[in-house]
Design an enzyme around this catalytic site. Structure first.
Site, PDB file in Angstrom:
ATOM      1  N   SER A   7       0.843  -1.202   0.000  1.00 45.05           N
ATOM      2  CA  SER A   7       0.000   0.000   0.000  1.00 45.05           C
ATOM      3  C   SER A   7       0.872   1.244   0.000  1.00 45.05           C
ATOM      4  O   SER A   7       1.636   1.495   0.932  1.00 45.05           O
ATOM      5  CB  SER A   7      -0.913   0.003   1.228  1.00 45.05           C
ATOM      6  OG  SER A   7      -1.440   1.300   1.397  1.00 45.05           O
ATOM      7  N   HIS A  32      -1.089  -1.406  -4.304  1.00 43.07           N
ATOM      8  CA  HIS A  32      -2.383  -1.017  -3.733  1.00 43.07           C
ATOM      9  C   HIS A  32      -2.399   0.503  -3.540  1.00 43.07           C
ATOM     10  O   HIS A  32      -1.541   1.065  -2.869  1.00 43.07           O
ATOM     11  CB  HIS A  32      -2.569  -1.740  -2.402  1.00 43.07           C
ATOM     12  CG  HIS A  32      -3.907  -1.534  -1.773  1.00 43.07           C
ATOM     13  ND1 HIS A  32      -5.033  -2.247  -2.158  1.00 43.07           N
ATOM     14  CD2 HIS A  32      -4.303  -0.706  -0.783  1.00 43.07           C
ATOM     15  CE1 HIS A  32      -6.058  -1.864  -1.413  1.00 43.07           C
ATOM     16  NE2 HIS A  32      -5.650  -0.929  -0.574  1.00 43.07           N
ATOM     17  N   ASP A  34      -4.518   3.663  -2.305  1.00 43.97           N
ATOM     18  CA  ASP A  34      -5.642   4.075  -1.468  1.00 43.97           C
ATOM     19  C   ASP A  34      -6.065   5.504  -1.765  1.00 43.97           C
ATOM     20  O   ASP A  34      -5.320   6.446  -1.484  1.00 43.97           O
ATOM     21  CB  ASP A  34      -5.242   3.995   0.010  1.00 43.97           C
ATOM     22  CG  ASP A  34      -5.089   2.560   0.487  1.00 43.97           C
ATOM     23  OD1 ASP A  34      -6.072   1.812   0.381  1.00 43.97           O
ATOM     24  OD2 ASP A  34      -3.990   2.199   0.943  1.00 43.97           O
ATOM     25  N   MET A  36      -8.586   8.474  -0.848  1.00 36.89           N
ATOM     26  CA  MET A  36      -9.495   8.899   0.228  1.00 36.89           C
ATOM     27  C   MET A  36      -9.957  10.331  -0.026  1.00 36.89           C
ATOM     28  O   MET A  36      -9.148  11.174  -0.414  1.00 36.89           O
ATOM     29  CB  MET A  36      -8.764   8.862   1.564  1.00 36.89           C
ATOM     30  CG  MET A  36      -8.141   7.517   1.887  1.00 36.89           C
ATOM     31  SD  MET A  36      -7.278   7.620   3.456  1.00 36.89           S
ATOM     32  CE  MET A  36      -6.610   5.961   3.559  1.00 36.89           C
ATOM     33  N   HIS A  65      -8.040   1.325  -4.544  1.00 38.30           N
ATOM     34  CA  HIS A  65      -9.031   1.146  -3.477  1.00 38.30           C
ATOM     35  C   HIS A  65      -9.672   2.503  -3.214  1.00 38.30           C
ATOM     36  O   HIS A  65      -9.062   3.377  -2.602  1.00 38.30           O
ATOM     37  CB  HIS A  65      -8.306   0.611  -2.229  1.00 38.30           C
ATOM     38  CG  HIS A  65      -9.167   0.447  -1.034  1.00 38.30           C
ATOM     39  ND1 HIS A  65      -8.648   0.229   0.228  1.00 38.30           N
ATOM     40  CD2 HIS A  65     -10.523   0.455  -0.874  1.00 38.30           C
ATOM     41  CE1 HIS A  65      -9.632   0.116   1.104  1.00 38.30           C
ATOM     42  NE2 HIS A  65     -10.778   0.262   0.464  1.00 38.30           N
ATOM     43  N   MET A  67     -11.871   4.905  -1.346  1.00 38.55           N
ATOM     44  CA  MET A  67     -12.607   5.187  -0.115  1.00 38.55           C
ATOM     45  C   MET A  67     -13.236   6.554  -0.300  1.00 38.55           C
ATOM     46  O   MET A  67     -12.817   7.544   0.324  1.00 38.55           O
ATOM     47  CB  MET A  67     -11.647   5.135   1.082  1.00 38.55           C
ATOM     48  CG  MET A  67     -11.260   3.714   1.449  1.00 38.55           C
ATOM     49  SD  MET A  67      -9.803   3.633   2.482  1.00 38.55           S
ATOM     50  CE  MET A  67      -8.540   3.612   1.214  1.00 38.55           C
ATOM     51  N   MET A 136     -11.974  -5.407   4.827  1.00 40.93           N
ATOM     52  CA  MET A 136     -11.144  -4.526   5.648  1.00 40.93           C
ATOM     53  C   MET A 136     -10.941  -5.152   7.020  1.00 40.93           C
ATOM     54  O   MET A 136     -11.913  -5.550   7.673  1.00 40.93           O
ATOM     55  CB  MET A 136     -11.806  -3.157   5.823  1.00 40.93           C
ATOM     56  CG  MET A 136     -11.911  -2.297   4.572  1.00 40.93           C
ATOM     57  SD  MET A 136     -10.337  -1.903   3.780  1.00 40.93           S
ATOM     58  CE  MET A 136      -9.452  -1.051   5.083  1.00 40.93           C
ATOM     59  N   ASP A 174      -7.160  -6.228   3.886  1.00 40.14           N
ATOM     60  CA  ASP A 174      -6.445  -4.950   3.962  1.00 40.14           C
ATOM     61  C   ASP A 174      -6.491  -4.373   5.369  1.00 40.14           C
ATOM     62  O   ASP A 174      -7.566  -4.120   5.903  1.00 40.14           O
ATOM     63  CB  ASP A 174      -7.120  -3.991   2.956  1.00 40.14           C
ATOM     64  CG  ASP A 174      -6.456  -2.634   2.867  1.00 40.14           C
ATOM     65  OD1 ASP A 174      -5.415  -2.419   3.500  1.00 40.14           O
ATOM     66  OD2 ASP A 174      -7.006  -1.773   2.145  1.00 40.14           O
TER      67      ASP A 174
HETATM   68  C1  DX5 Z   1      -6.537   1.866   5.172  1.00 35.25           C
HETATM   69  C2  DX5 Z   1      -6.014   1.479   3.817  1.00 35.25           C
HETATM   70  C3  DX5 Z   1      -4.947   0.458   3.853  1.00 35.25           C
HETATM   71  C4  DX5 Z   1      -3.687   0.857   4.580  1.00 35.25           C
HETATM   72  C5  DX5 Z   1      -2.957  -0.391   5.022  1.00 35.25           C
HETATM   73  O1  DX5 Z   1      -7.686   2.623   5.036  1.00 35.25           O
HETATM   74  O2  DX5 Z   1      -7.074   0.958   3.032  1.00 35.25           O
HETATM   75  O3  DX5 Z   1      -4.648   0.015   2.539  1.00 35.25           O
HETATM   76  O4  DX5 Z   1      -2.843   1.651   3.827  1.00 35.25           O
HETATM   77  O5  DX5 Z   1      -1.875  -0.018   5.789  1.00 35.25           O
HETATM   78  P1  DX5 Z   1      -1.242  -0.956   6.908  1.00 35.25           P
HETATM   79  O6  DX5 Z   1      -0.740  -2.171   6.240  1.00 35.25           O
HETATM   80  O7  DX5 Z   1      -0.163  -0.099   7.485  1.00 35.25           O
HETATM   81  O8  DX5 Z   1      -2.328  -1.267   7.895  1.00 35.25           O
HETATM   82 ZN    ZN Z   2      -6.552  -0.038   1.095  1.00 37.35          ZN
END
Ligand code: DX5
Ligand code: ZN
Length: 222
Positions: A7, A32, A34, A36, A65, A67, A136, A174
């Protein structure tokens, strides 16, 4: 065959290109990403300009991903900037089928993600249409959180249902995954493990990734 999806959230952005290449060389098949929006989750991360700029640095599968609320508005843009797969949150949309169709319209893999409080059964009606389900194991929004043990039961429940009814659907997990719990996550039924902190923090990326690869090979043999 298990897949590691580092990630990006936990990467060092001053040397992002180098770090991405290193994850690829060490065997991480996915990256990956993310996204947001500060509405679906409290934080704001990054978006299309970043994805386009790193696209040329990697041949990995770009596992985006989302969010964000109203993801359907942005599918075209994410497709154009280099996503290979788009995962959106079940909790963020009303017309789930419309979002899946839109992702497929751009020939991308479609995934649905569920937060820890959403029962896995909520995705069952869509399993015939998607390529992946993302469970999650932390509340979405931040990297570096502690893995929620309740996730194991959720993963294995979905694994059993998927194996019986939709064996092509992949299960991604994740949040809070590291060398200490990756084996349990796989044994519970994950195909793809996302890891941010455990890949980019502390030791070197190659050393960190080697622990995941070791676990993957070990579990493969069983
Ligand atoms: C959280 C993200 C994850 C996050 C995982 O909302 O979706 O992908 O970056 O990070 P670690 O592995 O540090 O928990
Ligand atoms: Zn994620």
């Amino acid at each position: 065959m298990y897949i590691l999806a580092p990630s990006l959230l936990a990467a060092d952005f001053t040397i992002l290109g180098e770090q991405i290449k290193e994850t690829q060389e060490c065997g991480a098949e996915y990256l990956h990403i993310d996204v947001m929006d500060g509405v679906f989750v409290p934080s704001i991360s990054f978006g299309m300009p970043l994805i386009s700029s790193i696209r040329g640095a990697s041949r990995q599968f770009f596992d985006v991903h989302l969010m964000i609320v109203d993801p359907i508005r942005y599918i075209k843009e994410f497709a154009e900037c280099g996503a290979d797969g788009i995962t959106f949150h079940l909790e963020a949309v009303e017309n789930v089928n419309a979002v899946i169709d839109k992702i497929h319209e751009y020939h991308l893999k479609a995934g649905i993600s569920i937060k820890p409080g959403t029962p896995v059964e909520a995705v069952y009606p869509y399993l015939s249409k998607v390529e992946m389900i993302l469970i999650m194991s932390v509340e979405p929004g931040f990297g570096g959180q502690v893995f929620m043990e309740e996730a194991y039961g959720r993963i294995s429940r979905l694994r059993e249902y998927v194996d019986t009814n939709y064996p092509d659907v992949k299960i991604e997990v994740d949040g809070g995954i590291g060398k200490k719990n990756v084996r349990e996550v796989i044994r519970a039924g994950a195909d793809i493990c996302v890891a941010g902190s455990a890949v980019f923090k502390k030791r070197s990326i190659s050393e960190n990734i080697s622990h995941f690869m070791e676990a993957f090979h070990e579990c493969d043999r069983k």
